[in-house]
Motif scaffolding. Structure first.
Motif, PDB file in Angstrom:
ATOM      1  N   ARG A 287     -29.234  30.593 -12.150  1.00  0.00           N
ATOM      2  CA  ARG A 287     -28.439  30.948 -13.319  1.00  0.00           C
ATOM      3  C   ARG A 287     -26.995  31.305 -12.987  1.00  0.00           C
ATOM      4  N   THR A 288     -26.753  31.824 -11.781  1.00  0.00           N
ATOM      5  CA  THR A 288     -25.428  32.344 -11.471  1.00  0.00           C
ATOM      6  C   THR A 288     -24.322  31.314 -11.631  1.00  0.00           C
ATOM      7  N   PRO A 289     -24.449  30.093 -11.063  1.00  0.00           N
ATOM      8  CA  PRO A 289     -23.378  29.112 -11.279  1.00  0.00           C
ATOM      9  C   PRO A 289     -23.201  28.741 -12.750  1.00  0.00           C
ATOM     10  N   VAL A 290     -24.304  28.656 -13.478  1.00  0.00           N
ATOM     11  CA  VAL A 290     -24.216  28.306 -14.902  1.00  0.00           C
ATOM     12  C   VAL A 290     -23.481  29.393 -15.670  1.00  0.00           C
ATOM     13  N   VAL A 291     -23.817  30.652 -15.379  1.00  0.00           N
ATOM     14  CA  VAL A 291     -23.137  31.767 -16.046  1.00  0.00           C
ATOM     15  C   VAL A 291     -21.646  31.749 -15.719  1.00  0.00           C
ATOM     16  N   ALA A 292     -21.306  31.399 -14.485  1.00  0.00           N
ATOM     17  CA  ALA A 292     -19.891  31.276 -14.121  1.00  0.00           C
ATOM     18  C   ALA A 292     -19.215  30.214 -14.984  1.00  0.00           C
ATOM     19  N   GLY A 293     -19.896  29.101 -15.225  1.00  0.00           N
ATOM     20  CA  GLY A 293     -19.355  28.060 -16.092  1.00  0.00           C
ATOM     21  C   GLY A 293     -19.192  28.539 -17.531  1.00  0.00           C
ATOM     22  N   LEU A 294     -20.176  29.323 -18.013  1.00  0.00           N
ATOM     23  CA  LEU A 294     -20.084  29.869 -19.366  1.00  0.00           C
ATOM     24  C   LEU A 294     -18.924  30.853 -19.478  1.00  0.00           C
ATOM     25  N   MET A 295     -18.712  31.645 -18.414  1.00  0.00           N
ATOM     26  CA  MET A 295     -17.602  32.596 -18.416  1.00  0.00           C
ATOM     27  C   MET A 295     -16.267  31.871 -18.458  1.00  0.00           C
TER      28      MET A 295
ATOM     29  N   LEU B 119     -21.857  20.823 -25.075  1.00  0.00           N
ATOM     30  CA  LEU B 119     -20.844  21.674 -24.470  1.00  0.00           C
ATOM     31  C   LEU B 119     -19.846  20.839 -23.663  1.00  0.00           C
ATOM     32  N   ILE B 120     -20.351  19.857 -22.935  1.00  0.00           N
ATOM     33  CA  ILE B 120     -19.456  18.998 -22.145  1.00  0.00           C
ATOM     34  C   ILE B 120     -18.559  18.170 -23.060  1.00  0.00           C
ATOM     35  N   ILE B 121     -19.128  17.649 -24.141  1.00  0.00           N
ATOM     36  CA  ILE B 121     -18.322  16.876 -25.103  1.00  0.00           C
ATOM     37  C   ILE B 121     -17.241  17.766 -25.726  1.00  0.00           C
ATOM     38  N   GLY B 122     -17.656  18.957 -26.184  1.00  0.00           N
ATOM     39  CA  GLY B 122     -16.694  19.876 -26.796  1.00  0.00           C
ATOM     40  C   GLY B 122     -15.588  20.271 -25.828  1.00  0.00           C
ATOM     41  N   MET B 123     -15.974  20.592 -24.584  1.00  0.00           N
ATOM     42  CA  MET B 123     -14.977  20.967 -23.589  1.00  0.00           C
ATOM     43  C   MET B 123     -14.033  19.792 -23.301  1.00  0.00           C
TER      44      MET B 123
ATOM     45  N   VAL C 265     -19.258  22.589 -13.142  1.00  0.00           N
ATOM     46  CA  VAL C 265     -20.348  23.536 -12.894  1.00  0.00           C
ATOM     47  C   VAL C 265     -21.509  23.289 -13.854  1.00  0.00           C
ATOM     48  N   ILE C 266     -21.202  23.127 -15.142  1.00  0.00           N
ATOM     49  CA  ILE C 266     -22.248  22.894 -16.134  1.00  0.00           C
ATOM     50  C   ILE C 266     -22.972  21.578 -15.851  1.00  0.00           C
TER      51      ILE C 266
END
Length: 469
Positions: free
Chosen positions: A5-13, A74-78, A176-177
């Motif tokens: 989860r840690t890398p994913v949370v970093a991407g969310l942050m 999320l990738i499309i939106g970003m 990251v995501i």
């Protein structure tokens, strides 16, 4: 979902930081942008275009994330957000910049709801308050640093870098995501609700523009389109916003509560800096820091909310937050022309703590009240109503402030808060300063009324309900 989860949370942050820092950085670049591109009269549309498209697309992304998965949306939106960001940084005139900001807003509509949905997917209920607090902290710190960073870039390099600097951050979040987030989506045929999407877009755009410009006919048109949207959703094969969300007391109460949160949030954000500068004599920087204390109280309360809602439930946690908001509103009404700045900061801290409890309880309560495959639509709804509440609140509180000021300064020619604050800062007389203080005081009285309405909205939610996700 993967356990890494840690890398994913970093991407969310990183995603949350981009969304938070965007508007505050742009606001401080106004003089540089106008100096370069001209057309000062068009500049408000640089902000409005972003807000409008973000509001319109937030519930759309929430629904699509349930259908096609969180990761691709999320990738499309970003990606859309970054395309708009690049175009903004390269804009050669004001109409192009406005178009680019609208494109940014279309992408930004994905950032808030989908990061919150992914946080719910990744973390069990007893940990969600902590991750929500973490994302809120990122939001608060980014919003606080945005004006300073935007000002520095505009002065030392170019206003264009207020946009371009976000591109490597966004690319890092996408990478990251894409690499670490794993999810499985059940593939089945879907029918896009095209007519519902168009009606929602038209209704929200007309209503928000009408409120901003105080055009009643445009507001009426927007309401009519939204009514048509509601009618159509009861007949659509796969509605954008399923009708059941309005019949469910948990989601209905969460939506209404979020609407009031947005309305309450806009009051201090708009009028406290004006009060601090024009009435208390603070500099713009100091006034900004007084308001920024709210960004300390919010994430602290959001991080502690899980301890409360696990003990007393989501509704009572939200009510506790509204009590704090009511207390802060009473504290705000005690501000006067001789109040110390630290007292104003204390008011915003209490207000932020109340907002942190309400927003976390309403969001997580709505998420756990539905199955996982419906989290996107309810999360998008909560975020949308918070944004819509800000638009409604801005118009409502502006009417309160300007009418109060007009009554206090009848015959003097001052008809708006902006006029009076500029006059005071330019050496205006004491009568105008005191009238301005009184008008802002009336805004703070209105916050008490909004807090009471928030209590009534949250009481729609049952005290206890089944957790389905």
């Amino acid at each position: 979902m993967t356990n890494r989860r840690t890398p994913v949370v970093a991407g969310l942050m990183l995603s949350s930081a981009l969304s938070a820092v965007d508007s505050t950085m742009v606001a401080t670049a106004v003089p540089s942008v106008v100096r370069d591109l001209g057309s000062f009269s068009l500049f408000p549309w640089v902000i409005a275009a972003y807000m409008l498209t973000q509001a319109v697309f937030t519930p759309i992304y929430g629904r699509l994330a349930d259908v096609y998965g969180r990761k691709p949306l999320l990738i499309i939106g970003m990606s859309i957000f970054l395309a708009g960001t690049l175009l903004s940084g390269l804009a050669w005139n004001m109409p192009v910049l406005i178009l680019a900001r609208a494109l940014q807003g279309i992408g930004a509509g994905a950032l808030q709801p989908i990061t919150q949905v992914l946080a719910a997917d990744l973390y069990p209920l007893h940990e969600r308050g902590r991750i929500t607090g973490l994302l809120s902290s990122v939001w608060g710190v980014s919003a606080l640093l945005g004006p300073a960073l935007g000002g520095l870039l505009s002065e030392l390099v170019s206003w264009r870098w207020t946009f371009l600097i976000k591109i490597p951050i966004g690319l890092a979040a996408i990478l990251v995501i894409a690499l670490w987030l794993k999810e499985s989506v059940q593939r089945r045929p879907h029918r896009m609700d095209i007519l519902g999407t168009l009606l929602l877009m038209g209704g929200v755009t007309a209503t928000m523009l009408g409120l901003q410009k105080e055009l009643l006919w445009l507001v009426a048109l927007g309401v009519l389109l939204l009514v048509a949207f509601g009618w159509w959703e009861t007949r659509a094969a796969e509605p954008l916003i399923p009708p059941w969300v309005w019949r469910d007391r948990v989601t209905l109460g969460s939506f209404l509560g979020s609407l009031l949160v947005g309305m309450i949030l806009i009051g201090p954000a708009v009028y406290l800096p004006t009060f601090a500068q024009a009435v208390l004599g603070a500099s713009a920087v100091v006034a900004g820091f007084v308001l920024a204390v709210q960004s300390v109280g919010w994430p602290l309360a959001a991080g502690l909310s899980s301890r409360l809602y696990m003990r007393i439930g989501f509704r009572d946690t939200a009510l506790a937050g509204l009590v704090l908001i009511g207390v802060s509103a009473l504290m705000f009404t005690q501000l006067n022309e001789s109040s110390p700045l630290y007292y104003a900061g204390l008011c915003t801290f209490v207000n932020g703590a109340g907002l942190g409890l309400v927003s976390s309880a309403m969001l997580i309560g709505a998420q756990v009240g539905v199955p996982q495959e419906q989290r996107g639509v309810v999360t998008g709804g909560v975020v949308f109503f918070r944004i819509a509440g800000g638009a409604v609140g801005a118009s409502l509180l502006a009417a309160v402030a300007n009418n109060s000021l007009a009554d206090r300064l009848a015959g003097t020619g001052y008809t708006s808060i902006d006029q009076a604050s500029r006059a005071v800062e330019g050496g205006g007389d004491e009568v105008v300063r005191l009238a301005l203080a009184g008008a802002v005081h009336d805004v703070f009285l209105a916050l008490i009324v909004l807090a009471v309405l928030g209590v009534l909205a949250v009481l729609v939610v049952p005290r206890r309900f089944a957790h389905r996700s």
